[in-house]
Design a protein around this motif. Sequence first.
Motif, PDB file in Angstrom:
ATOM      1  N   THR A 271      13.026  -8.803  -6.407  1.00 25.00           N
ATOM      2  CA  THR A 271      13.082  -7.559  -7.192  1.00 25.00           C
ATOM      3  C   THR A 271      11.678  -7.033  -7.465  1.00 25.00           C
ATOM      4  OG1 THR A 271      15.190  -8.171  -8.190  1.00 25.00           O
ATOM      5  CG2 THR A 271      13.860  -6.552  -9.380  1.00 25.00           C
ATOM      6  N   ALA A 272      10.775  -7.931  -7.828  1.00 26.22           N
ATOM      7  CA  ALA A 272       9.397  -7.525  -8.103  1.00 26.22           C
ATOM      8  C   ALA A 272       8.703  -7.034  -6.830  1.00 26.22           C
ATOM      9  CB  ALA A 272       8.634  -8.687  -8.722  1.00 26.22           C
TER      10      ALA A 272
ATOM     11  N   GLN B 202      -4.973   8.333 -10.786  1.00 24.67           N
ATOM     12  CA  GLN B 202      -3.997   7.404 -11.365  1.00 24.67           C
ATOM     13  C   GLN B 202      -3.375   6.535 -10.273  1.00 24.67           C
ATOM     14  OE1 GLN B 202      -1.368  10.110 -13.444  1.00 24.67           O
ATOM     15  NE2 GLN B 202      -2.398   9.790 -15.401  1.00 24.67           N
ATOM     16  N   HIS B 203      -3.059   7.118  -9.127  1.00 25.89           N
ATOM     17  CA  HIS B 203      -2.509   6.320  -8.015  1.00 25.89           C
ATOM     18  C   HIS B 203      -3.469   5.180  -7.680  1.00 25.89           C
ATOM     19  CE1 HIS B 203       0.519   9.271  -5.899  1.00 25.89           C
ATOM     20  NE2 HIS B 203       0.838   9.037  -7.158  1.00 25.89           N
ATOM     21  N   LYS B 204      -4.751   5.490  -7.559  1.00 33.75           N
ATOM     22  CA  LYS B 204      -5.738   4.463  -7.212  1.00 33.75           C
ATOM     23  C   LYS B 204      -5.787   3.372  -8.283  1.00 33.75           C
ATOM     24  CE  LYS B 204      -8.582   7.565  -4.492  1.00 33.75           C
ATOM     25  NZ  LYS B 204      -9.768   8.394  -4.472  1.00 33.75           N
ATOM     26  N   GLN B 205      -5.771   3.775  -9.540  1.00 37.70           N
ATOM     27  CA  GLN B 205      -5.814   2.795 -10.628  1.00 37.70           C
ATOM     28  C   GLN B 205      -4.558   1.927 -10.624  1.00 37.70           C
ATOM     29  OE1 GLN B 205      -6.265   5.487 -13.922  1.00 37.70           O
ATOM     30  NE2 GLN B 205      -8.495   5.543 -13.762  1.00 37.70           N
ATOM     31  N   ILE B 206      -3.427   2.526 -10.389  1.00 40.52           N
ATOM     32  CA  ILE B 206      -2.164   1.780 -10.335  1.00 40.52           C
ATOM     33  C   ILE B 206      -2.229   0.751  -9.208  1.00 40.52           C
ATOM     34  CG2 ILE B 206       0.303   1.955  -9.751  1.00 40.52           C
ATOM     35  CD1 ILE B 206       0.153   4.792 -11.186  1.00 40.52           C
ATOM     36  N   HIS B 207      -2.679   1.178  -8.045  1.00 39.16           N
ATOM     37  CA  HIS B 207      -2.647   0.293  -6.880  1.00 39.16           C
ATOM     38  C   HIS B 207      -3.678  -0.829  -6.944  1.00 39.16           C
ATOM     39  CE1 HIS B 207       0.685   1.923  -4.633  1.00 39.16           C
ATOM     40  NE2 HIS B 207       0.378   3.044  -5.243  1.00 39.16           N
ATOM     41  N   GLN B 208      -4.715  -0.656  -7.732  1.00 42.90           N
ATOM     42  CA  GLN B 208      -5.640  -1.779  -7.938  1.00 42.90           C
ATOM     43  C   GLN B 208      -4.883  -2.944  -8.568  1.00 42.90           C
ATOM     44  OE1 GLN B 208      -8.803  -0.097 -10.286  1.00 42.90           O
ATOM     45  NE2 GLN B 208      -9.784   0.854  -8.528  1.00 42.90           N
ATOM     46  N   GLY B 209      -4.104  -2.660  -9.597  1.00 44.63           N
ATOM     47  CA  GLY B 209      -3.313  -3.711 -10.246  1.00 44.63           C
ATOM     48  C   GLY B 209      -2.095  -4.104  -9.433  1.00 44.63           C
ATOM     49  N   LEU B 210      -1.440  -3.125  -8.832  1.00 41.36           N
ATOM     50  CA  LEU B 210      -0.231  -3.392  -8.050  1.00 41.36           C
ATOM     51  C   LEU B 210      -0.529  -4.315  -6.866  1.00 41.36           C
ATOM     52  CD1 LEU B 210       2.826  -2.520  -7.904  1.00 41.36           C
ATOM     53  CD2 LEU B 210       2.083  -0.843  -6.197  1.00 41.36           C
ATOM     54  N   ASP B 211      -1.677  -4.129  -6.238  1.00 37.53           N
ATOM     55  CA  ASP B 211      -2.040  -4.978  -5.100  1.00 37.53           C
ATOM     56  C   ASP B 211      -2.207  -6.436  -5.536  1.00 37.53           C
ATOM     57  OD1 ASP B 211      -1.959  -2.720  -3.496  1.00 37.53           O
ATOM     58  OD2 ASP B 211      -4.145  -2.511  -3.348  1.00 37.53           O
ATOM     59  N   ARG B 212      -2.839  -6.659  -6.684  1.00 37.34           N
ATOM     60  CA  ARG B 212      -2.994  -8.031  -7.204  1.00 37.34           C
ATOM     61  C   ARG B 212      -1.631  -8.608  -7.591  1.00 37.34           C
ATOM     62  NH1 ARG B 212      -7.272  -5.424  -9.888  1.00 37.34           N
ATOM     63  NH2 ARG B 212      -6.138  -5.518 -11.842  1.00 37.34           N
ATOM     64  N   PHE B 213      -0.779  -7.788  -8.189  1.00 37.82           N
ATOM     65  CA  PHE B 213       0.576  -8.177  -8.579  1.00 37.82           C
ATOM     66  C   PHE B 213       1.357  -8.624  -7.340  1.00 37.82           C
ATOM     67  CE2 PHE B 213       4.981  -6.513  -9.631  1.00 37.82           C
ATOM     68  CZ  PHE B 213       5.260  -7.349 -10.715  1.00 37.82           C
ATOM     69  N   GLU B 214       1.290  -7.820  -6.296  1.00 42.57           N
ATOM     70  CA  GLU B 214       2.018  -8.113  -5.059  1.00 42.57           C
ATOM     71  C   GLU B 214       1.482  -9.373  -4.375  1.00 42.57           C
ATOM     72  OE1 GLU B 214       3.994  -5.502  -1.508  1.00 42.57           O
ATOM     73  OE2 GLU B 214       2.026  -4.865  -2.219  1.00 42.57           O
TER      74      GLU B 214
END
Length: 177
Positions: free
Chosen positions: A67-68, A106-118
């Motif tokens: 799901t994540a 905002q997309h760039k900031q989101i994906h910085q964290g999202l990439d580490r999350f993934e």
Amino acid sequence: MAETATPQTVDPATPKLSAADFRVYNSMAEHMNYFHNSFRATWKILYAACSSGKRPSNMSLRQFISTAEQFCHHLTVHHTIEEQHIFPVLATKMPAFQKELELLTQHKQIHQGLDRFEAYLEKCRSGEQDLRMDELKALMDSFGDVLWQHLDDEVKQLGAENMRNHWTKDEMRRMPM
């Protein structure tokens, strides 16, 4: 922080939109909010599990991780479509959708964290690392505020009262969404 482009307010002398015109001008906001609500719902499930330290009782560990990972994939696809097909059209008349301004930043900031999350989720799925809810929560916290702000900001920018200031009804009907 990125420059903020606030949706324009309606001049009191501007006539009120008819219900039909409101639907035309608000169509992109409604469409976008449909997708954003899906992201919000999935985020809430994941974040509640991280906050409580336990995944939902109806989800196996594999399902929770899946799901994540699906959340990551769907958000990435959503942003890719926006950046390649929707934002360039909107940017011709709306500063908030131009490069290096609020929404793309905002997309760039989101994906910085999202990439580490993934990346963390991939290690958990492969067995390289055990899933720790506190670690997953910290990763979500690294981009959660900007994500939620972005979900709201985009819909506000696409709202009828703002769109009518930039586009005709015929242009709205031809939008790529």
